[in-house]
Design a protein around this motif. Structure first.
Motif, PDB file in Angstrom:
ATOM      1  N   LEU A  40       0.833  -1.206   0.000  1.00  0.00           N
ATOM      2  CA  LEU A  40       0.000   0.000   0.000  1.00  0.00           C
ATOM      3  C   LEU A  40       0.868   1.257   0.000  1.00  0.00           C
ATOM      4  O   LEU A  40       0.604   2.206  -0.752  1.00  0.00           O
ATOM      5  CB  LEU A  40      -0.933   0.023   1.228  1.00  0.00           C
ATOM      6  N   VAL A  43       2.328   1.818  -3.438  1.00  0.00           N
ATOM      7  CA  VAL A  43       1.338   2.382  -4.367  1.00  0.00           C
ATOM      8  C   VAL A  43       1.197   3.882  -4.127  1.00  0.00           C
ATOM      9  O   VAL A  43       1.186   4.676  -5.083  1.00  0.00           O
ATOM     10  CB  VAL A  43      -0.022   1.661  -4.222  1.00  0.00           C
ATOM     11  N   ILE A  44       1.119   4.284  -2.876  1.00  0.00           N
ATOM     12  CA  ILE A  44       0.998   5.708  -2.535  1.00  0.00           C
ATOM     13  C   ILE A  44       2.225   6.464  -3.030  1.00  0.00           C
ATOM     14  O   ILE A  44       2.111   7.523  -3.657  1.00  0.00           O
ATOM     15  CB  ILE A  44       0.811   5.879  -1.007  1.00  0.00           C
ATOM     16  N   THR A  57      -8.650   5.749  -1.070  1.00  0.00           N
ATOM     17  CA  THR A  57      -8.930   4.516  -0.322  1.00  0.00           C
ATOM     18  C   THR A  57      -7.636   3.826   0.111  1.00  0.00           C
ATOM     19  O   THR A  57      -7.563   3.275   1.208  1.00  0.00           O
ATOM     20  CB  THR A  57      -9.777   3.537  -1.169  1.00  0.00           C
ATOM     21  N   THR A  58      -6.618   3.882  -0.743  1.00  0.00           N
ATOM     22  CA  THR A  58      -5.332   3.274  -0.406  1.00  0.00           C
ATOM     23  C   THR A  58      -4.669   4.016   0.747  1.00  0.00           C
ATOM     24  O   THR A  58      -4.141   3.400   1.675  1.00  0.00           O
ATOM     25  CB  THR A  58      -4.405   3.270  -1.641  1.00  0.00           C
ATOM     26  N   ARG A  61      -6.581   3.227   3.969  1.00  0.00           N
ATOM     27  CA  ARG A  61      -6.305   1.860   4.415  1.00  0.00           C
ATOM     28  C   ARG A  61      -4.915   1.773   5.036  1.00  0.00           C
ATOM     29  O   ARG A  61      -4.724   1.140   6.084  1.00  0.00           O
ATOM     30  CB  ARG A  61      -6.425   0.913   3.219  1.00  0.00           C
ATOM     31  N   HIS A  62      -3.922   2.425   4.406  1.00  0.00           N
ATOM     32  CA  HIS A  62      -2.548   2.425   4.918  1.00  0.00           C
ATOM     33  C   HIS A  62      -2.487   3.089   6.289  1.00  0.00           C
ATOM     34  O   HIS A  62      -1.837   2.585   7.207  1.00  0.00           O
ATOM     35  CB  HIS A  62      -1.644   3.152   3.922  1.00  0.00           C
TER      36      HIS A  62
END
Length: 152
Positions: A40, A43-44, A57-58, A61-62
């Motif tokens: 995650l 990805v960020i 959302t990522t 969630r992280h």
């Protein structure tokens, strides 16, 4: 050092292999969750470096998962310490496994503290958090191998 009566000690000895296996399975699951957490974060970071806004959302969630993982890892570490204390009557019976576990807990706490200091344009804070996260991901497989050495 005997904390319990003879009957209770006998029950603990019979349950110990199962409790140790449960400790290992729980901590392997925590390791897998940390790998997911790292993915995650990757990805960020990839979106930020591309000049894009990371998926909300990522990010959520992280941010939500991180503290829970640190608490779960600490609980797994304390459970392992308690198991060894009940089984052997002292804490440091497996020094490599213990020291790796303690190091993981300290690095995780440092990564969490670094994350609390990250601000909108703070590249240094993000870099510190990223390096600590990479260290966590590198130490966990070593800890699992050391734990397998204890179990087997």
């Amino acid at each position: 050092m005997n904390f319990f009566g003879a009957e209770t000690q006998q029950v603990i000895r019979q349950m110990m292999p199962w409790l140790a296996l449960g400790h290992g399975i729980f901590n392997v699951l925590v390791m897998v969750c940390f790998w997911y957490q790292g993915w995650l974060g990757h990805v960020i970071r990839r979106h930020r470096l591309a000049g894009e806004a990371p998926p909300l959302t990522t990010v959520r969630r992280h941010r939500r998962l991180g503290p829970w993982l640190v608490v779960s890892a600490a609980a797994g570490f304390l459970a392992g310490v308690l198991l060894v204390l009940l089984d052997r009557g002292r804490v440091i019976v497996y020094p490599l496994h213990f020291s790796l576990g303690l190091t993981l807990i300290l690095v995780q706490a440092a990564a969490w503290a670094a994350s609390r200091r990250i601000r909108a344009r703070d590249a240094a804070g993000r870099g510190r958090h990223r390096l600590l996260g990479i260290l966590i991901l590198c130490l966990y497989p070593l800890q699992v191998l050391a734990g397998l050495g204890v179990l087997l």
